[in-house]
Design an enzyme around this catalytic site. Structure first.
Site, short mmCIF file in Angstrom:
data_model
loop_
_atom_site.label_atom_id
_atom_site.label_comp_id
_atom_site.label_asym_id
_atom_site.label_seq_id
_atom_site.Cartn_x
_atom_site.Cartn_y
_atom_site.Cartn_z
CE LYS A 35 -0.17 -0.33 5.21
NZ LYS A 35 -0.85 -0.74 6.22
CE1 TYR A 259 14.04 31.27 4.67
CE2 TYR A 259 14.28 28.78 4.23
CZ TYR A 259 13.96 30.41 3.82
OH TYR A 259 13.53 30.40 2.25
CG MET A 307 10.17 23.32 -0.62
SD MET A 307 9.11 24.54 -1.40
CE MET A 307 8.13 25.28 -0.17
#
Ligand SMILES: *Cc1c(COP(=O)(O)O)cnc(C)c1O
Length: 364
Positions: A35, A259, A307
């Site tokens: 799955k 950051y 990101m």
């Protein structure tokens, strides 16, 4: 030039891990659980490589259809069964097997005719998520026997909630509850198959093996236990997540990285930028200090994961330069360690690798 970020999938390791499952439960059939894109590894490729499995398990119909369309002909069990009458046309059309865990599904089966469907009756032995209460197991079984739309024999299953903790005797209690609930099986003329074990059951609880086992995470080379190293069980990691350095910069003592400036250089030092971030599925919660391998040498993440990039301390690899390979998890760096440090489990990290990452399949 294309981005170097990729997940290398070792199909020989995958097959080795299935063998480990067979050795652990030699008298059981193997239903390989694939799955969620085979835990993020790519469902069709994984199913094709696992031609030694006896059946496959997926969560939903939408996962089963591409397997049939790719020519996979082994039994495929829908672990959540169906949700509506309309689903049954697809289930019949694609010859899928169904878990029946709820009265609403039973009512649908009782209301239809047509080609019989293979079902697995799911009993709730203590997880309290899906399944019929043990006290009505026999009653539900008898109702299923009367459905012309259900083929015989009907199989029986349950799922373990705490098997990943070898010190927790709730697993023995679940196995007992299940075996008591299915006592009616002895008076049946049919050969009724039973299934209890996920990976943790296979590796840690022999009394859960029964007729079928359902290995999931262990096929991908991850230990199913909360506190044991994979190595003890000779599982091999299937996915190695890799990228490369796209910059190496020299900073001064006290310079803050990334950051929020959460990490400051303790001395003048080189910092590497790696072309992978949470947009690729690397966990944003990985803290400074999380290990990575640069050219197979251990280094550490510093500052926040962005990101598209993350930053690493290159003091132990001062000759590193742009283009050098970085391993984020997999061979030589257990994903369990990264998951632990990030406050999650390896299952979530594997499922979370995004489709921006290129997948490369190796078969030796
Ligand atoms: C996902 C799943 C499994 C496999 O569990 P692992 O812990 O990954 O081995 C087995 N059975 C059912 C019903 C599942 O949903």
């Amino acid at each position: 030039m294309s981005r170097a970020t990729r997940a290398v999938i070792d199909l020989a390791a995958l097959r080795h891990n299935l063998q480990i499952s067979r050795q652990a439960a030699p008298n059981s059939k193997q239903m390989a659980i694939i799955k969620a894109h085979a835990y993020g590894h790519g469902m069709v490729r994984i199913a094709q490589a696992l031609d030694e499995a006896d059946a496959f398990g997926v969560a939903i119909i939408e996962e089963a259809i591409p397997l049939r369309e790719a020519g996979i002909s082994k039994p495929i069990l829908l672990l959540e069964g169906f949700n509506s009458k309309q689903d049954l046309n697809l289930i019949r059309g694609y010859k899928l097997d169904c878990v029946i865990h709820h009265e609403s599904q039973l009512k649908i089966l009782e209301s239809i005719e047509g080609d019989p469907i293979k079902v697995w009756l799911k009993i709730d032995s203590g997880m309290h998520r899906l399944g019929f209460s043990p006290d009505i197991a026999n009653e539900v079984y008898q109702r299923l026997l009367k459905c012309p739309s259900v083929s015989q024999p009907i199989s029986l299953m349950t799922h373990l909630s705490n098997a990943d903790d070898l010190a927790d005797d709730f697993t023995e209690q679940q196995i007992r509850t299940f075996n008591e609930a299915i006592g009616f099986k002895n008076s049946s003329n049919e050969e009724i198959d039973c299934s209890i074990a996920n990976s943790a059951g296979i590796m840690g609880w022999p009394s859960s093996h029964a007729d079928w086992v359902r290995p999931g995470i262990m096929l991908y080379g991850v230990s199913p236990f909360i506190s044991q190293a994979t190595k003890q069980y000779d599982l091999k990691p299937v996915m190695t997540l890799k990228s490369e350095l796209i910059a190496v910069n020299q900073y001064k003592k006290g310079d803050r990285i990334g950051y929020g400036g959460t990490w400051a250089c303790p001395e003048d030092m080189p910092v590497g930028v790696v072309a992978i971030g949470y947009g690729d599925g690397y966990p944003r919660h990985a803290p400074s200090g999380t290990p990575v391998l640069v050219k197979d040498r251990p280094c550490q993440l510093v500052g926040r994961v962005s990101m598209d990039m993350l930053t690493i301390d290159l003091r132990h690899c001062s000759d590193a330069k742009p283009g050098d390979e970085v391993i984020l998890w997999g061979k030589g760096l257990p994903i369990e360690k990264i998951a632990d440090l990030s406050g999650t489990i390896a299952y979530e990290l594997l499922c979370g690798v995004t489709n921006r990452v290129a997948f490369e399949y190796q078969d030796k």
